[in-house]
Design a protein around this motif. Structure first.
Motif, short mmCIF file in Angstrom:
data_model
loop_
_atom_site.label_atom_id
_atom_site.label_comp_id
_atom_site.label_asym_id
_atom_site.label_seq_id
_atom_site.Cartn_x
_atom_site.Cartn_y
_atom_site.Cartn_z
N ARG A 112 1.06 -4.13 11.83
CA ARG A 112 0.60 -3.17 10.81
C ARG A 112 0.66 -1.76 11.39
O ARG A 112 0.05 -1.48 12.42
CB ARG A 112 -0.81 -3.51 10.38
N ARG A 140 -1.43 4.57 9.16
CA ARG A 140 -1.18 5.29 7.91
C ARG A 140 -0.15 6.40 8.16
O ARG A 140 -0.27 7.15 9.12
CB ARG A 140 -2.52 5.90 7.49
N ASP A 182 0.86 -1.18 0.00
CA ASP A 182 0.00 0.00 0.00
C ASP A 182 0.90 1.23 0.00
O ASP A 182 1.97 1.22 0.61
CB ASP A 182 -0.88 0.04 1.26
N GLN A 235 1.42 1.48 5.45
CA GLN A 235 0.88 0.60 6.50
C GLN A 235 1.57 -0.77 6.42
O GLN A 235 1.61 -1.49 7.39
CB GLN A 235 -0.63 0.46 6.33
N ASP A 238 0.43 3.93 1.54
CA ASP A 238 0.38 4.69 2.80
C ASP A 238 1.35 4.19 3.87
O ASP A 238 1.28 4.63 5.01
CB ASP A 238 -1.05 4.71 3.34
MG MG Z 1 -4.16 2.03 4.34
#
Ligand code: MG
Ligand code: UDP
Length: 335
Positions: A210, A213, A107, A111, A109
């Motif tokens: 995780r 963001r 991703d 993450q 962002d």
């Molecule tokens: Mg995300």
């Protein structure tokens, strides 16, 4: 099947070993950091790599930023879709056009920490075709999102025949072999996590934390997540149809038994039942069940309709290559 507006000749380029596939939709705030962290990791790997951004209809200047970066960094390639098709379609485009022997889906962002890529590559070198990243924790996500995600995965697991692992997203490494297998699945309803699971292949699961963001805002809302959940369940299981039938049978049995009981009481015991309230509640109950069943059937009919139209999953506006790469392609056009 894809339709391109411009011909490209990217197959003539040097073959990278590792492709990083990043779907991007209005991520300008996080793109500089994303590239910086990615470059730090990739520069330490002694591998030829490509960073393949799928621009899923961004309108925040991200396209221009990436195009600028592609001039400096020759490993960057950009596939610009003609509009926003959604992450699942963007990923499909990425997997179709990535040229590496191993592909990592990330991703934008951050993450999914790029720092885990070397560990994933190690597992691939040890023979895994799929290196699945499973979330140990989901920092920065609300209680409601964590709980609904948890519930969704449990329901999906109990319904679907192929094992869809819990708490995994799209963050994973796929070998060329796994991707070629995936490309053989032609459906338009693309719930990628389910498709990945359906393909199977030797899989290693790695756990990771995780991150929240890094910048910008999530592109998902609860309606979008609900749609994706419905998509996931109906794409990989026909159990809801059977459930609808089972609920209908149970409701009919209850209705029949209570009817018989009322007749028995009236005729044999001499206690006639009067009053509309019980009647209305039964009618409402049965009406609700009917609508639910029709809705479930409709969901599957709708899916069949979408599949039968055979539209492409995405349309590509253009593919942007770094000038060096473009120069190697005779006759290629670079915007
Ligand atoms: Mg995300
Ligand atoms: N994304 C995309 N198209 C969309 C929505 C999202 O390509 O229509 C990309 C987005 O830019 C990001 C990734 O998919 O790189 C994950 O999106 P997001 O972080 O918003 O989802 P979340 O992590 O909140 O589930």
């Amino acid at each position: 099947m894809t339709v391109t507006f411009k011909q490209t000749t990217e197959s003539k380029l040097d073959q990278p070993v590792l492709s990083i596939i990043i779907p991007v939709f209005n991520e300008i705030e996080v793109l500089p950091l994303c590239l910086q962290r990615l470059n730090e990791v990739l520069s330490k790997l002694d591998l030829s790599t490509e960073i393949l951004f799928i621009d899923d209809g961004s309108s925040d200047g991200g396209t221009e930023y990436l195009s600028g970066q592609a001039i400096i960094n020759t490993s960057i390639r950009i596939i610009r879709l003609s509009r926003n098709f959604g992450k699942e379609a963007a990923l499909t485009a990425g997997l179709d056009y990535a040229r590496g022997e191993a592909m990592v889906i990330l991703d934008a962002d951050l993450q999914d920490p790029p720092e885990l890529i070397p560990e994933m590559l190690q597992q691939w070198r040890n023979g895994a075709d799929v290196v699945l990243m499973q979330r140990r924790s989901r920092a920065g996500e609300s209680w409601l999102k964590r709980t609904t995600a948890h519930l969704f995965y449990r329901i999906l697991q109990s319904l679907s025949q192929s094992e869809i692992p819990a708490d995994t997203g799209d963050f994973r490494l796929l070998s060329r072999c796994a991707v070629e297998a995936l490309k053989q699945l032609p459906e338009r309803n693309r719930f990628m996590k389910g498709l990945f699971a359906w393909v199977g292949m030797p899989t290693v699961v790695l756990k990771y934390d995780r991150d929240p963001r890094a910048a910008g805002t999530t592109k998902w809302n609860y309606f979008g997540l609900f749609k994706l959940a419905l998509e996931g369940i109906t794409s990989f299981s026909t159990s809801p149809l059977r459930w609808a039938m089972a609920i209908g049978v149970v409701a009919a049995l209850i209705g029949g038994a209570s009817g018989a009981w009322i007749i028995f009481q009236t005729l044999v015991m001499g206690h006639p039942h009067i009053g509309h309230s019980s009647l209305i509640s039964i009618i409402t109950f049965l009406g609700g069940i009917h609508l639910l069943a029709v809705g479930i059937v409709g969901e599957y009919v709708g899916k069949t309709y979408i599949e039968s139209k055979q539209r492409p999953n995405y349309l590509i506006r253009d593919i942007r290559l770094a000038p060096e790469d473009a120069a190697k392609c005779q006759g290629s056009s670079l915007e």
